[in-house]
Design an enzyme around this catalytic site. Structure first.
Site, PDB file in Angstrom:
ATOM      1  CB  CYS A  13      90.991  26.643 -79.321  1.00  0.00           C
ATOM      2  SG  CYS A  13      91.407  28.372 -79.290  1.00  0.00           S
ATOM      3  CD  GLU A  68      95.679  25.509 -77.979  1.00  0.00           C
ATOM      4  OE1 GLU A  68      96.589  25.433 -78.800  1.00  0.00           O
ATOM      5  OE2 GLU A  68      94.971  26.520 -77.820  1.00  0.00           O
ATOM      6  CG  ASP A  69      91.643  25.424 -73.811  1.00  0.00           C
ATOM      7  OD1 ASP A  69      92.718  26.044 -73.900  1.00  0.00           O
ATOM      8  OD2 ASP A  69      90.621  25.772 -74.412  1.00  0.00           O
ATOM      9  NE  ARG A  88      88.366  30.535 -68.663  1.00  0.00           N
ATOM     10  CZ  ARG A  88      87.887  30.059 -69.812  1.00  0.00           C
ATOM     11  NH1 ARG A  88      88.406  28.989 -70.350  1.00  0.00           N
ATOM     12  NH2 ARG A  88      86.883  30.673 -70.405  1.00  0.00           N
ATOM     13  CG  ASP A 130      83.197  26.031 -74.048  1.00  0.00           C
ATOM     14  OD1 ASP A 130      83.206  26.757 -75.055  1.00  0.00           O
ATOM     15  OD2 ASP A 130      82.581  26.319 -73.004  1.00  0.00           O
ATOM     16  CG  HIS A 139      93.208  30.568 -73.374  1.00  0.00           C
ATOM     17  ND1 HIS A 139      92.045  30.117 -73.960  1.00  0.00           N
ATOM     18  CD2 HIS A 139      93.265  29.975 -72.161  1.00  0.00           C
ATOM     19  CE1 HIS A 139      91.430  29.293 -73.126  1.00  0.00           C
ATOM     20  NE2 HIS A 139      92.142  29.185 -72.028  1.00  0.00           N
ATOM     21  NE  ARG A 175      86.675  24.250 -72.192  1.00  0.00           N
ATOM     22  CZ  ARG A 175      87.615  24.447 -73.108  1.00  0.00           C
ATOM     23  NH1 ARG A 175      88.085  25.636 -73.293  1.00  0.00           N
ATOM     24  NH2 ARG A 175      88.081  23.447 -73.833  1.00  0.00           N
TER      25      ARG A 175
HETATM   26  C1  CIR Z   1      86.350  28.963 -73.455  1.00  0.00           C
HETATM   27  O1  CIR Z   1      86.031  30.095 -73.077  1.00  0.00           O
HETATM   28  O2  CIR Z   1      86.967  28.185 -72.749  1.00  0.00           O
HETATM   29  C2  CIR Z   1      85.955  28.538 -74.850  1.00  0.00           C
HETATM   30  N1  CIR Z   1      84.703  29.124 -75.190  1.00  0.00           N
HETATM   31  C3  CIR Z   1      87.016  28.929 -75.827  1.00  0.00           C
HETATM   32  C4  CIR Z   1      88.302  28.243 -75.608  1.00  0.00           C
HETATM   33  C5  CIR Z   1      89.359  28.685 -76.544  1.00  0.00           C
HETATM   34  N2  CIR Z   1      90.531  27.913 -76.366  1.00  0.00           N
HETATM   35  C6  CIR Z   1      91.758  28.368 -76.528  1.00  0.00           C
HETATM   36  O3  CIR Z   1      91.978  29.570 -76.729  1.00  0.00           O
HETATM   37  N3  CIR Z   1      92.746  27.497 -76.394  1.00  0.00           N
END
Ligand code: CIR
Length: 258
Positions: free
Chosen positions: A253, A68-69, A136, A63, A166, A88
């Site tokens: 993201c 962004e995460d 998360r 991922d 999110h 992640r």
């Molecule tokens: C996840 O579940 O972490 C990834 N498949 C998708 C992340 C999406 N990120 C976001 O909304 N900032």
């Protein structure tokens, strides 16, 4: 108004097909198509008067294109988060190098265990930050974020999430007091003061548009949202995100904008 000068993205890796998914948008991502969509995303950003740093794909983290995460970048500091999704979590160590090109060590802060936080849960409105408490992002992560922001004279308030992955899955600020809202965010009182633009349920995915220097990038295939954003007076660029949607990922993201 020009607000952002830089954007960081990471190329998707082949392992993205094994990325985390809720299954809301079924199917396995097509990697080759995802690469083409990523090219178009970068081109769209370049049209918004920003320079784009493109990080190499990282096969260890399926991922990892969702940059962004693992970081949150503000006007005054950068915060390396502590992603709550186990697969992640290591992405945080891989984003630091890119962040250091723009921020000195004393401007870089860290969310530490047992606190968890993912940048997708944080929405910036000027110097105020809304943070979603989610699967998360936990209470301790929000406590640490609040303390970090206070050091820089910035503020934070918590938003409880009931339905979405999110915070920014369902609500996004477009500047000029305009906010795109879907689902549970249509009625949340903390957003009463904004010009809320309600997204129809069948276009909920497109609540995740991004404002970049007065242009709004909108996901392709959502005509009601496109019309609404254009109705607000913004220039728009469409980008197809079909392969990222299968992993619950949207336009925000895929980049850090600052
Ligand atoms: C996840 O579940 O972490 C990834 N498949 C998708 C992340 C999406 N990120 C976001 O909304 N900032």
């Amino acid at each position: 108004m020009k607000k952002f000068n830089h954007v960081i993205v990471r190329r998707p890796c082949k392992a993205m097909v094994e990325g985390i998914t809720s299954g809301l948008y079924p199917g396995k991502p097509d990697y080759e198509l995802a690469l083409k969509e990523h090219d178009a995303y970068i081109e769209a950003l370049k049209q918004c008067d920003v320079d784009v740093t493109v990080l190499d794909a990282d096969e260890r983290y399926p991922d990892s294109c969702f940059v962004e995460d693992p970081a949150l970048i503000t006007r005054k500091c950068a915060i390396i988060t502590n992603p709550g999704a186990e697969s992640r979590n290591g992405e945080k160590d891989e984003i630091i190098g890119a962040v250091k090109k723009f921020f000195s060590d004393d401007q870089i802060e860290y969310i530490k265990a047992p606190g968890t936080l993912e940048g997708g849960d944080v929405m910036m409105v000027g110097d105020h930050f809304y943070v979603g408490r989610s699967a998360r992002t936990n209470e301790e992560g929000i406590r640490q974020l609040t303390a970090i922001l206070a050091k820089y004279d910035m503020t934070c308030s918590e938003v409880k999430l009931e339905e979405v992955l999110h915070l920014k899955t369902g609500v996004n600020y477009l500047e000029d007091n305009n906010m795109l809202v879907s689902g549970e965010f249509v009625t949340k009182p903390e957003f009463d003061k904004y010009n809320r633009v309600q997204i129809p349920e069948d276009e909920a995915y497109a609540a995740n548009c991004i404002w970049v220097n007065d242009t709004v990038i909108v996901p392709e295939g959502y005509p009601a949202v496109l019309a609404a954003v254009q109705g607000l007076g913004y220039k728009t660029i469409l980008v197809d995100t079909s392969e990222y949607r299968k992993l619950d990922g949207g336009l925000s993201c895929l980049s850090l904008r600052f």
